[in-house]
Write an enzyme that holds these catalytic residues in place. Structure first.
Site, PDB file in Angstrom:
ATOM      1  N   PRO A 181     -28.508  -6.587 -37.587  1.00  0.00           N
ATOM      2  CA  PRO A 181     -28.983  -5.458 -36.781  1.00  0.00           C
ATOM      3  C   PRO A 181     -30.102  -5.815 -35.809  1.00  0.00           C
ATOM      4  CG  PRO A 181     -29.700  -5.247 -39.065  1.00  0.00           C
ATOM      5  CD  PRO A 181     -28.702  -6.372 -39.024  1.00  0.00           C
ATOM      6  N   ASN A 182     -30.031  -5.182 -34.660  1.00  0.00           N
ATOM      7  CA  ASN A 182     -31.034  -5.261 -33.582  1.00  0.00           C
ATOM      8  C   ASN A 182     -31.021  -6.585 -32.814  1.00  0.00           C
ATOM      9  OD1 ASN A 182     -32.172  -2.619 -34.100  1.00  0.00           O
ATOM     10  ND2 ASN A 182     -32.997  -3.509 -35.978  1.00  0.00           N
TER      11      ASN A 182
ATOM     12  N   ARG B 179     -36.199  -7.377 -26.913  1.00  0.00           N
ATOM     13  CA  ARG B 179     -36.861  -6.958 -28.152  1.00  0.00           C
ATOM     14  C   ARG B 179     -38.036  -7.876 -28.482  1.00  0.00           C
ATOM     15  NH1 ARG B 179     -34.461  -8.084 -34.143  1.00  0.00           N
ATOM     16  NH2 ARG B 179     -35.958  -6.818 -35.272  1.00  0.00           N
TER      17      ARG B 179
ATOM     18  N   TYR C 291     -39.533 -12.849 -30.801  1.00  0.00           N
ATOM     19  CA  TYR C 291     -38.144 -13.321 -30.888  1.00  0.00           C
ATOM     20  C   TYR C 291     -37.687 -14.162 -29.697  1.00  0.00           C
ATOM     21  CZ  TYR C 291     -38.005 -10.035 -34.756  1.00  0.00           C
ATOM     22  OH  TYR C 291     -38.266  -9.376 -35.937  1.00  0.00           O
TER      23      TYR C 291
ATOM     24  N   ASN D 192     -27.922 -14.866 -39.399  1.00  0.00           N
ATOM     25  CA  ASN D 192     -29.228 -14.239 -39.246  1.00  0.00           C
ATOM     26  C   ASN D 192     -28.986 -12.768 -39.568  1.00  0.00           C
ATOM     27  OD1 ASN D 192     -31.628 -13.091 -38.632  1.00  0.00           O
ATOM     28  ND2 ASN D 192     -31.792 -13.923 -36.550  1.00  0.00           N
TER      29      ASN D 192
ATOM     30  N   ALA E 277     -32.943  -7.518 -40.473  1.00  0.00           N
ATOM     31  CA  ALA E 277     -33.648  -6.773 -41.518  1.00  0.00           C
ATOM     32  C   ALA E 277     -32.851  -6.699 -42.818  1.00  0.00           C
ATOM     33  CB  ALA E 277     -33.971  -5.368 -41.017  1.00  0.00           C
TER      34      ALA E 277
ATOM     35  N   HIS F 240     -33.815  -8.649 -46.003  1.00  0.00           N
ATOM     36  CA  HIS F 240     -34.834  -8.197 -46.958  1.00  0.00           C
ATOM     37  C   HIS F 240     -34.376  -7.015 -47.795  1.00  0.00           C
ATOM     38  CE1 HIS F 240     -36.933 -10.681 -44.124  1.00  0.00           C
ATOM     39  NE2 HIS F 240     -36.784  -9.799 -43.152  1.00  0.00           N
TER      40      HIS F 240
ATOM     41  N   ASP G 124     -24.032 -10.479 -52.214  1.00  0.00           N
ATOM     42  CA  ASP G 124     -22.853 -10.496 -53.080  1.00  0.00           C
ATOM     43  C   ASP G 124     -21.610 -10.959 -52.311  1.00  0.00           C
ATOM     44  OD1 ASP G 124     -24.328  -9.656 -55.224  1.00  0.00           O
ATOM     45  OD2 ASP G 124     -23.545  -7.610 -55.261  1.00  0.00           O
TER      46      ASP G 124
ATOM     47  N   GLU H  75     -28.855 -19.781 -43.744  1.00  0.00           N
ATOM     48  CA  GLU H  75     -29.606 -18.599 -43.298  1.00  0.00           C
ATOM     49  C   GLU H  75     -30.583 -19.026 -42.197  1.00  0.00           C
ATOM     50  OE1 GLU H  75     -31.864 -16.923 -46.532  1.00  0.00           O
ATOM     51  OE2 GLU H  75     -33.015 -15.617 -45.185  1.00  0.00           O
TER      52      GLU H  75
ATOM     53  N   HIS I  87     -33.552 -17.674 -39.127  1.00  0.00           N
ATOM     54  CA  HIS I  87     -34.406 -16.636 -38.546  1.00  0.00           C
ATOM     55  C   HIS I  87     -35.114 -17.206 -37.333  1.00  0.00           C
ATOM     56  CE1 HIS I  87     -33.756 -14.063 -41.953  1.00  0.00           C
ATOM     57  NE2 HIS I  87     -33.927 -15.124 -42.730  1.00  0.00           N
ATOM     58  N   LEU I  88     -35.185 -16.407 -36.292  1.00  0.00           N
ATOM     59  CA  LEU I  88     -35.914 -16.830 -35.092  1.00  0.00           C
ATOM     60  C   LEU I  88     -37.401 -16.973 -35.411  1.00  0.00           C
ATOM     61  CD1 LEU I  88     -33.942 -14.166 -33.287  1.00  0.00           C
ATOM     62  CD2 LEU I  88     -34.042 -16.426 -32.245  1.00  0.00           C
ATOM     63  N   SER I  89     -37.956 -15.961 -36.059  1.00  0.00           N
ATOM     64  CA  SER I  89     -39.379 -15.980 -36.396  1.00  0.00           C
ATOM     65  C   SER I  89     -39.567 -16.630 -37.769  1.00  0.00           C
ATOM     66  CB  SER I  89     -39.928 -14.550 -36.418  1.00  0.00           C
ATOM     67  OG  SER I  89     -39.286 -13.785 -37.432  1.00  0.00           O
TER      68      SER I  89
ATOM     69  N   ARG J  48     -45.224 -13.525 -41.486  1.00  0.00           N
ATOM     70  CA  ARG J  48     -45.245 -12.134 -41.020  1.00  0.00           C
ATOM     71  C   ARG J  48     -45.555 -11.176 -42.173  1.00  0.00           C
ATOM     72  NH1 ARG J  48     -40.184 -11.013 -37.476  1.00  0.00           N
ATOM     73  NH2 ARG J  48     -41.500  -9.227 -36.924  1.00  0.00           N
TER      74      ARG J  48
ATOM     75  N   ARG K 237     -41.273  -9.049 -45.349  1.00  0.00           N
ATOM     76  CA  ARG K 237     -40.292 -10.017 -44.797  1.00  0.00           C
ATOM     77  C   ARG K 237     -40.264 -11.315 -45.595  1.00  0.00           C
ATOM     78  NH1 ARG K 237     -38.971  -7.651 -39.747  1.00  0.00           N
ATOM     79  NH2 ARG K 237     -40.742  -6.467 -38.941  1.00  0.00           N
TER      80      ARG K 237
HETATM   81  C1  DQA Z   1     -35.351 -11.918 -38.143  1.00  0.00           C
HETATM   82  C2  DQA Z   1     -36.541 -11.582 -39.049  1.00  0.00           C
HETATM   83  C3  DQA Z   1     -36.340 -10.251 -39.753  1.00  0.00           C
HETATM   84  O1  DQA Z   1     -37.465  -9.960 -40.555  1.00  0.00           O
HETATM   85  C4  DQA Z   1     -36.173  -9.142 -38.731  1.00  0.00           C
HETATM   86  O2  DQA Z   1     -35.920  -7.913 -39.389  1.00  0.00           O
HETATM   87  C5  DQA Z   1     -35.136  -9.443 -37.717  1.00  0.00           C
HETATM   88  C6  DQA Z   1     -35.045 -10.792 -37.180  1.00  0.00           C
HETATM   89  C7  DQA Z   1     -35.602 -13.183 -37.315  1.00  0.00           C
HETATM   90  O3  DQA Z   1     -34.645 -13.707 -36.770  1.00  0.00           O
HETATM   91  O4  DQA Z   1     -36.750 -13.635 -37.186  1.00  0.00           O
HETATM   92  O5  DQA Z   1     -34.415  -8.560 -37.269  1.00  0.00           O
HETATM   93  O6  DQA Z   1     -34.225 -12.152 -38.974  1.00  0.00           O
END
Ligand code: DQA
Length: 158
Positions: A19-20, A27, A32, A83, A86, A89, A96, A107, A109-111, A116, A120
Site C-alpha cells: 500500500p501507498n 510521497r 522514500y 515491499n 505498512a 507491521h 502465512d 523483504e 524497505h526503502l527506509s 523510525r 515500524r
Molecule cells: C516501507 C516502510 C513502512 O514502514 C511503510 O509503512 C511503507 C514503506 C519502506 O519501504 O520503507 O509504506 O515499507
C-alpha cells in the site's frame, strides 16, 4: 519439430509492492526518495534481464490482492521480492501466504525501518524470509533482486 528452449536456466521473480507505494516520487520524498514506482519497476526489469531473470511487478493497496498474487506465484515464479509497506507491521495473512507457498522471498524497505517509529520495528515477514534489506532507498529493491537471484542459483546447485 521439437522446440529447444533457448534459455533453459532463466528464472522468474515476482516483485510485490504494498500500500501507498503507488505514490512514490510524491510521497514523503525525504524518507522514500524521488524515484517513481514506474522508474523502479523499469530498472528492476532491466536488472532482471542482465541476471537472466524475468521480473514481473505488481502494486496493490489491498491485502487480499497481495495474498492472491503470492498464491498465483506458486506455478509461475521461483522467488519473490516484497515491499509490503505498512502491511509489514500488521499482516499475519501475508506472512502465512509466503509460508504456505514456500517460495524463497526477500523483504525490502526503502527506509531503514529500525531508525523510525517503534511500530515500524516489528516485521511479521522478517522471520520467514530469506533476508531483509532496509534503508537504501530504491537500491534496496535492486540489492534485493540481486541477492534473491544469487540465493536461487545457490539452492539450485544443492
Ligand atoms: C516501507 C516502510 C513502512 O514502514 C511503510 O509503512 C511503507 C514503506 C519502506 O519501504 O520503507 O509504506 O515499507
Amino acid at each position: 519439430m521439437m522446440k529447444i528452449d533457448p534459455n533453459p536456466h532463466q528464472l522468474s521473480v515476482l516483485v510485490l509492492h504494498g500500500p501507498n507505494l503507488n505514490l512514490l516520487g510524491l510521497r514523503e520524498p525525504g524518507i522514500y526518495g524521488v524515484s517513481t514506482l514506474a522508474q523502479i519497476d523499469t530498472k528492476l526489469v532491466e536488472l532482471g534481464r542482465s541476471l537472466n531473470t524475468v521480473v514481473e511487478c505488481l502494486q496493490s493497496n489491498h491485502e487480499g490482492v497481495l495474498v492472491d498474487a503470492i498464491h498465483n506465484a506458486r506455478d509461475r515464479q521461483q522467488g519473490i521480492v516484497i515491499n509490503a509497506g505498512a502491511y509489514t507491521h500488521t499482516s499475519v495473512a501475508l506472512r502465512d501466504a509466503i509460508s504456505a507457498v514456500q517460495i524463497p522471498t526477500v523483504e525490502v524497505h526503502l527506509s531503514n525501518i529500525y531508525k523510525r517509529e517503534q511500530f515500524r520495528h516489528h516485521s511479521y515477514l522478517a522471520s520467514i524470509v530469506v533476508g531483509q534489506i532496509s534503508g537504501f532507498g530504491a537500491n534496496s529493491y535492486y540489492l534485493g533482486l540481486q541477492s534473491l537471484v544469487a540465493h536461487l542459483e545457490d539452492i539450485s546447485k544443492q
